[in-house]
Design an enzyme around this catalytic site. Structure first.
Site, short mmCIF file in Angstrom:
data_model
loop_
_atom_site.label_atom_id
_atom_site.label_comp_id
_atom_site.label_asym_id
_atom_site.label_seq_id
_atom_site.Cartn_x
_atom_site.Cartn_y
_atom_site.Cartn_z
N CYS A 243 -39.70 -42.53 31.43
CA CYS A 243 -39.60 -41.17 31.06
C CYS A 243 -40.45 -40.79 29.86
O CYS A 243 -41.25 -40.00 29.77
CB CYS A 243 -38.35 -40.65 30.97
SG CYS A 243 -37.34 -41.22 29.68
N HIS B 152 -33.20 -38.90 28.05
CA HIS B 152 -34.23 -38.49 29.28
C HIS B 152 -35.22 -37.57 28.60
O HIS B 152 -34.86 -36.60 27.74
CB HIS B 152 -33.54 -37.92 30.27
CG HIS B 152 -34.70 -37.97 31.34
ND1 HIS B 152 -35.16 -39.03 32.08
CD2 HIS B 152 -35.26 -36.79 32.09
CE1 HIS B 152 -36.15 -38.53 33.16
NE2 HIS B 152 -36.13 -37.43 33.06
N HIS C 148 -41.73 -35.09 35.38
CA HIS C 148 -41.15 -36.30 34.56
C HIS C 148 -40.98 -37.40 35.44
O HIS C 148 -41.46 -37.42 36.63
CB HIS C 148 -39.73 -36.07 34.05
CG HIS C 148 -38.95 -35.77 35.33
ND1 HIS C 148 -37.54 -35.90 35.24
CD2 HIS C 148 -38.98 -35.03 36.60
CE1 HIS C 148 -36.82 -35.67 36.30
NE2 HIS C 148 -37.70 -35.15 37.22
#
Length: 340
Positions: free
Chosen positions: A256, A304, A316
């Site tokens: 990520c 994240h 993402h």
């Protein structure tokens, strides 16, 4: 972990459906599966375990990235210190050679006591001039040698400290890598459990968790806040469908934070390596003011991160097995919005 808490409704929730699971793996799954009867509780437990394991894996990946980045930095510091020590040692050796030559010349001249040398000198005035000059030179060189020796000791101490830190970080990195391997084994077990689910449930899960939104959603008319943000948005879009890869920052695969770092690098902007550091790579703005290119950090620990694309959508790298894709911005609890 594994919470089903949802964000308060807002304009950013358009298209989110039943999204709101605490990690990205479950965001689209919830929408696809919808409400299940009480009899499906074991299936809920299985998905909750996958939810927990993916969140744990993502945290481990970011911890690994941080340790690896710090190790690289320390390696550079250690190398610089060693180079400085080598240069200082070379200078000290040169000084010692000069002092040794001077001492040898003094010895060969007889090494007489100064008072006797003055007594037997044919030119006392000349002797006094030379003796004074010799004293000044010797004192100067001795002072420089002392300074260099002090500097060398300081550098040696720094090198020892840096080497100790590097050793600690290497141990930490190995521990995180071991944790990753443990999580991977757990993920494999979770996949086995998912494979034991009824075909219809498993197919719905696979559609939601693996396909995502590789197509172009309606991103509305929002425009990026700057030219560099626009370039980063274009870069992120260009790698839709690329796989999630542990610790990778492109271009073949991404985790990520790696996707955010690579996308902004294409715009000439250097971001830190981890999601926790990226959340502070600019100034924070309210979610209601988010514009394409802003970084959306999730969970209270920012484990994240995604890039806002407009109209309540982010792009993402979700987790292993899921490609770079679009998802609703409200897929899990948001901790910050950062404008780079």
């Amino acid at each position: 972990m594994g919470s089903h808490r949802r964000l308060a409704p807002s304009g950013f929730d358009r298209g989110a459906g039943a999204a709101g699971f605490a990690v990205c793996v479950m965001s689209a799954t919830a929408a696809a599966l919808g409400a299940l009867p009480a009899a499906a509780a074991p299936q809920d437990d299985t998905r909750a375990e996958v939810d927990r394991l993916y969140a744990q894996a993502e945290k481990a990946t970011e911890a690994y990235n941080k340790a690896d980045e710090r190790a690289d930095s320390l390696r550079e510091e250690v190398g610089t210190a060693q180079d400085e020590i080598a240069r200082q040692q070379e200078r000290i050796n040169t000084m010692r050679d000069a002092l040794g030559s001077l001492a040898g010349a003094q010895y060969r001249s007889g090494g007489l006591d100064p008072s006797l040398a003055l007594l037997f000198s044919d030119d006392p005035a000349d002797y006094l001039d030379r003796a004074a000059a010799l004293d000044r030179i010797t004192a100067h060189q001795a002072g420089e040698l002392k300074d260099l020796q002090i500097a060398m000791r300081d550098l040696a101490q720094k090198r020892e400290e840096a080497a100790g830190k590097l050793a600690d970080l290497e141990r930490s990195r190995k521990a995180v890598a071991q944790n990753k391997r443990t999580v991977e084994r757990k993920l494999a077990k979770a996949r086995q459990l998912l494979n034991s689910l009824p075909d219809a449930v498993r197919a719905a899960y696979d559609r939601a968790s693996r396909s995502g939104r590789a197509d172009m959603p309606d991103l509305g008319g929002a425009v990026p806040s700057s030219a560099r943000a626009a370039a980063a948005v274009a870069a992120a879009r260009s790698v839709l469908g690329r796989p999630y890869v542990w610790g990778a920052n492109g271009p073949g695969g991404f985790d990520c934070s790696g996707l955010m770092q690579w996308s902004y690098a294409q715009a000439g902007v250097g971001l830190p390596r981890t999601s926790q550091a990226q959340r502070y790579a600019g100034h924070q703005v309210p979610l209601s003011q988010a514009r394409p290119g802003d970084l959306i950090a999730y969970r209270s620990d920012a484990s994240h991160i995604a890039m806002y694309m407009g109209n309540g959508q982010v792009i993402h790298a979700p987790y292993p097995g899921a490609p770079v894709r679009y998802d609703p911005v409200g897929m899990m609890p948001i901790s910050s919005v950062t404008r780079v």
